[in-house]
Design a protein around this motif. Sequence first.
Motif, PDB file in Angstrom:
ATOM      1  N   GLN A 187      -8.157   5.228  -0.274  1.00  0.00           N
ATOM      2  CA  GLN A 187      -8.764   5.598   1.006  1.00  0.00           C
ATOM      3  C   GLN A 187      -7.868   6.591   1.751  1.00  0.00           C
ATOM      4  OE1 GLN A 187     -10.225   2.211   3.222  1.00  0.00           O
ATOM      5  NE2 GLN A 187     -10.432   3.385   5.117  1.00  0.00           N
ATOM      6  N   GLU A 239      -7.625   0.374  -3.833  1.00  0.00           N
ATOM      7  CA  GLU A 239      -8.700   0.904  -2.985  1.00  0.00           C
ATOM      8  C   GLU A 239      -8.155   1.379  -1.641  1.00  0.00           C
ATOM      9  OE1 GLU A 239     -12.421  -1.810  -4.698  1.00  0.00           O
ATOM     10  OE2 GLU A 239     -11.219  -2.502  -3.000  1.00  0.00           O
ATOM     11  N   SER A 240      -7.217   0.644  -1.092  1.00  0.00           N
ATOM     12  CA  SER A 240      -6.617   1.044   0.181  1.00  0.00           C
ATOM     13  C   SER A 240      -5.843   2.349   0.026  1.00  0.00           C
ATOM     14  CB  SER A 240      -5.705  -0.060   0.712  1.00  0.00           C
ATOM     15  OG  SER A 240      -6.442  -1.199   1.094  1.00  0.00           O
ATOM     16  N   VAL A 247      -3.242  -0.991   9.047  1.00  0.00           N
ATOM     17  CA  VAL A 247      -3.421  -1.929   7.940  1.00  0.00           C
ATOM     18  C   VAL A 247      -3.800  -3.265   8.570  1.00  0.00           C
ATOM     19  CG1 VAL A 247      -2.408  -2.925   5.871  1.00  0.00           C
ATOM     20  CG2 VAL A 247      -1.678  -0.659   6.638  1.00  0.00           C
ATOM     21  N   SER A 268     -10.214  -5.116   0.680  1.00  0.00           N
ATOM     22  CA  SER A 268      -9.995  -4.100  -0.356  1.00  0.00           C
ATOM     23  C   SER A 268      -8.785  -4.452  -1.205  1.00  0.00           C
ATOM     24  CB  SER A 268      -9.768  -2.725   0.289  1.00  0.00           C
ATOM     25  OG  SER A 268     -10.838  -2.389   1.134  1.00  0.00           O
ATOM     26  N   LEU A 302      -7.652   0.565   7.519  1.00  0.00           N
ATOM     27  CA  LEU A 302      -7.762  -0.171   6.267  1.00  0.00           C
ATOM     28  C   LEU A 302      -8.016  -1.642   6.560  1.00  0.00           C
ATOM     29  CD1 LEU A 302      -4.692   1.212   4.242  1.00  0.00           C
ATOM     30  CD2 LEU A 302      -7.053   2.048   4.202  1.00  0.00           C
ATOM     31  N   LYS A 303      -9.138  -2.156   6.114  1.00  0.00           N
ATOM     32  CA  LYS A 303      -9.384  -3.597   6.219  1.00  0.00           C
ATOM     33  C   LYS A 303      -8.805  -4.218   4.950  1.00  0.00           C
ATOM     34  CE  LYS A 303     -13.310  -3.269   9.321  1.00  0.00           C
ATOM     35  NZ  LYS A 303     -14.734  -3.601   9.582  1.00  0.00           N
ATOM     36  N   ASN A 304      -7.517  -4.494   5.021  1.00  0.00           N
ATOM     37  CA  ASN A 304      -6.751  -4.814   3.826  1.00  0.00           C
ATOM     38  C   ASN A 304      -6.989  -6.231   3.311  1.00  0.00           C
ATOM     39  OD1 ASN A 304      -5.063  -3.371   2.052  1.00  0.00           O
ATOM     40  ND2 ASN A 304      -3.296  -4.583   2.674  1.00  0.00           N
ATOM     41  N   VAL A 332       0.844  -1.204   0.000  1.00  0.00           N
ATOM     42  CA  VAL A 332       0.000   0.000   0.000  1.00  0.00           C
ATOM     43  C   VAL A 332       0.875   1.248   0.000  1.00  0.00           C
ATOM     44  CG1 VAL A 332      -1.686   1.333   1.330  1.00  0.00           C
ATOM     45  CG2 VAL A 332      -1.947  -1.142   1.115  1.00  0.00           C
TER      46      VAL A 332
END
Length: 200
Positions: A187, A183-184, A130, A179, A174-176, A40
Amino acid sequence: MATNITWHENLTHAERKGLTKQSGLTIWLTGLSASGKSTVACALEQFLLQHGINAYRLDGDNVRFGLNNDLGFSEADRNENIRRIAEVSKLFADSTTIAITSFISPYIADREKARVLHEKAGLPFVEVYVDVPIEVAEQRDPKGLYKKAREGIIKEFTGISAPYEAPKKPEIHLKNYESTVEESAQQIIAYLVEKKYITL
């Protein structure tokens, strides 16, 4: 600590911002090994640079090849690792660069010290959690570290034989595992735009 040193004043942060037309801050990504922090962080750094925004990524593994190559993985060494990174990221932020750090940084107290260090300097500090379940991290395990930790080959491994203290109130969660990387990263970018840290 040395006593025969003197702090030399130079440009203020406000003066640097006026010259570079950019605000500096630190984006601190924390999470388990294999949570996707570095991936990310890379995507975020590339996006910012492609949009003319100066950014630099400090990665947990990479920094241990140089600045922190004298540190191991004991609790004391982990604390010192994060203390040094907090100081370095603060310098980047003061220079009006966006510092992006991706470190497990497992202890709440160490991350809070990093935050306070920035706040005292009048610099924004954005904590990004994360988040992935330990089961997902173990399934990914690109370096085979969880397997070695389970076998007892690696001692003091976060999430297995050493604790990870999740952030209680991160600026960004972040619900990694739900996503994509893009998308992360988006965000985080949306948050930076909302807070007027960057303009696109």
